[in-house]
Design a protein around this motif. Structure first.
Motif, short mmCIF file in Angstrom:
data_model
loop_
_atom_site.label_atom_id
_atom_site.label_comp_id
_atom_site.label_asym_id
_atom_site.label_seq_id
_atom_site.Cartn_x
_atom_site.Cartn_y
_atom_site.Cartn_z
N ARG A 66 0.83 -1.16 0.07
CA ARG A 66 -0.19 0.11 0.02
C ARG A 66 0.77 1.35 0.24
N ARG A 67 0.36 2.23 -0.62
CA ARG A 67 1.16 3.73 -0.50
C ARG A 67 0.92 4.37 0.76
N GLN A 68 1.71 4.86 1.45
CA GLN A 68 1.66 5.78 2.56
C GLN A 68 2.40 7.01 2.19
N ALA A 69 2.00 8.14 1.69
CA ALA A 69 2.60 9.40 1.23
C ALA A 69 3.36 8.93 0.20
N GLN A 70 4.88 8.86 0.20
CA GLN A 70 5.65 8.71 -1.12
C GLN A 70 6.15 7.33 -0.82
N TRP A 71 6.08 6.50 0.23
CA TRP A 71 6.51 5.15 0.49
C TRP A 71 5.62 4.27 0.25
N ARG A 72 6.01 3.16 -0.25
CA ARG A 72 5.29 2.04 -0.30
C ARG A 72 5.70 1.01 0.72
N ARG A 73 4.55 0.46 1.37
CA ARG A 73 4.60 -0.24 2.69
C ARG A 73 4.32 -1.89 2.48
N CYS A 74 4.81 -2.61 2.90
CA CYS A 74 4.32 -4.14 2.58
C CYS A 74 4.14 -4.81 3.96
N ARG A 75 3.03 -5.52 3.73
CA ARG A 75 2.76 -6.56 4.97
C ARG A 75 2.50 -7.98 4.46
N ILE A 76 2.62 -8.92 5.29
CA ILE A 76 2.34 -10.52 4.86
C ILE A 76 0.93 -10.73 5.02
N LYS A 77 0.32 -11.62 4.21
CA LYS A 77 -0.96 -12.27 4.05
C LYS A 77 -0.86 -13.63 4.44
N GLY A 78 -1.56 -14.07 5.21
CA GLY A 78 -1.46 -15.54 5.53
C GLY A 78 -2.23 -16.59 4.90
N GLY A 79 -3.28 -16.10 4.14
CA GLY A 79 -3.93 -16.96 3.47
C GLY A 79 -3.24 -18.31 2.55
N PRO A 80 -2.48 -17.83 1.52
CA PRO A 80 -1.82 -18.67 1.01
C PRO A 80 -0.92 -19.55 1.87
N LEU A 81 -0.22 -18.95 2.91
CA LEU A 81 0.53 -19.82 3.66
C LEU A 81 -0.13 -20.82 4.33
N LYS A 82 -1.44 -20.54 4.66
CA LYS A 82 -2.30 -21.46 5.54
C LYS A 82 -2.76 -22.70 4.38
N GLU A 83 -2.89 -22.38 3.17
CA GLU A 83 -3.27 -23.43 2.10
C GLU A 83 -1.87 -24.26 2.00
N VAL A 84 -0.61 -23.84 1.93
CA VAL A 84 0.49 -24.74 2.18
C VAL A 84 0.71 -25.46 3.40
N SER A 85 0.31 -25.12 4.50
CA SER A 85 0.24 -25.72 5.62
C SER A 85 -0.93 -26.77 5.58
N GLU A 86 -2.02 -26.43 5.34
CA GLU A 86 -3.15 -27.73 5.24
C GLU A 86 -2.84 -28.70 4.10
N TRP A 87 -2.03 -28.27 3.15
CA TRP A 87 -1.83 -29.17 2.14
C TRP A 87 -0.50 -30.15 2.61
N THR A 88 0.37 -29.63 3.39
CA THR A 88 1.40 -30.40 3.79
C THR A 88 0.95 -31.28 5.02
N GLN A 89 -0.08 -30.70 5.71
CA GLN A 89 -0.61 -31.44 6.80
C GLN A 89 -1.25 -32.71 6.33
N MET A 90 -1.83 -32.67 5.35
CA MET A 90 -2.43 -33.87 4.76
C MET A 90 -1.51 -35.34 4.73
N TYR A 91 0.07 -34.81 4.43
CA TYR A 91 0.91 -35.85 4.22
C TYR A 91 1.45 -36.09 5.47
N ARG A 92 1.44 -35.30 6.56
CA ARG A 92 2.17 -35.48 7.69
C ARG A 92 1.86 -36.90 8.25
N GLN A 93 0.75 -37.29 8.35
CA GLN A 93 0.53 -38.61 8.89
C GLN A 93 1.29 -39.82 8.32
#
Length: 104
Positions: A66-93
């Motif tokens: 997002r833009r804040q004045a002349q700066w671009r600021r970034c933040r992490i979004k968890g959705g895709p990481l949650k999908e990776v976690s759920e996918w790998t969890q299927m194979y954990r057992q």
């Protein structure tokens, strides 16, 4: 079961995570929102190269900018990481069962 659309998202996410620089950027963002300049500080690369990494992460849905004045600021979004976690969890057992058999 993973549907085709989810599989494509996983491929995009894994592709973005395949690069160590992008993983390091995500690791820095775990502490909170940062400017692009702050994210670029530890890397010996040009700002255009850092911006390219950020675009890959953004396309994968792993960060948002997002833009804040002349700066671009970034933040992490968890959705895709949650999908990776759920996918790998299927194979954990399966992995744990195989490791247990090796122990036996």
């Amino acid at each position: 079961m993973v549907n085709r659309a989810q599989g494509d998202r996983l491929s995009t996410t894994f592709g973005a995570l395949a690069d160590p620089t992008r993983r390091a950027i995500l690791d820095r963002l775990r502490a909170g929102e940062c400017s692009v300049g702050e994210l670029a500080e530890p890397f010996e690369m040009s700002m255009p190269a850092v911006s390219k990494h950020l675009r890959v992460l953004e396309r994968a849905g792993l960060i948002e900018q997002r833009r804040q004045a002349q700066w671009r600021r970034c933040r992490i979004k968890g959705g895709p990481l949650k999908e990776v976690s759920e996918w790998t969890q299927m194979y954990r057992q399966v992995w744990e069962e195989r490791m247990d058999r090796l122990d036996d």
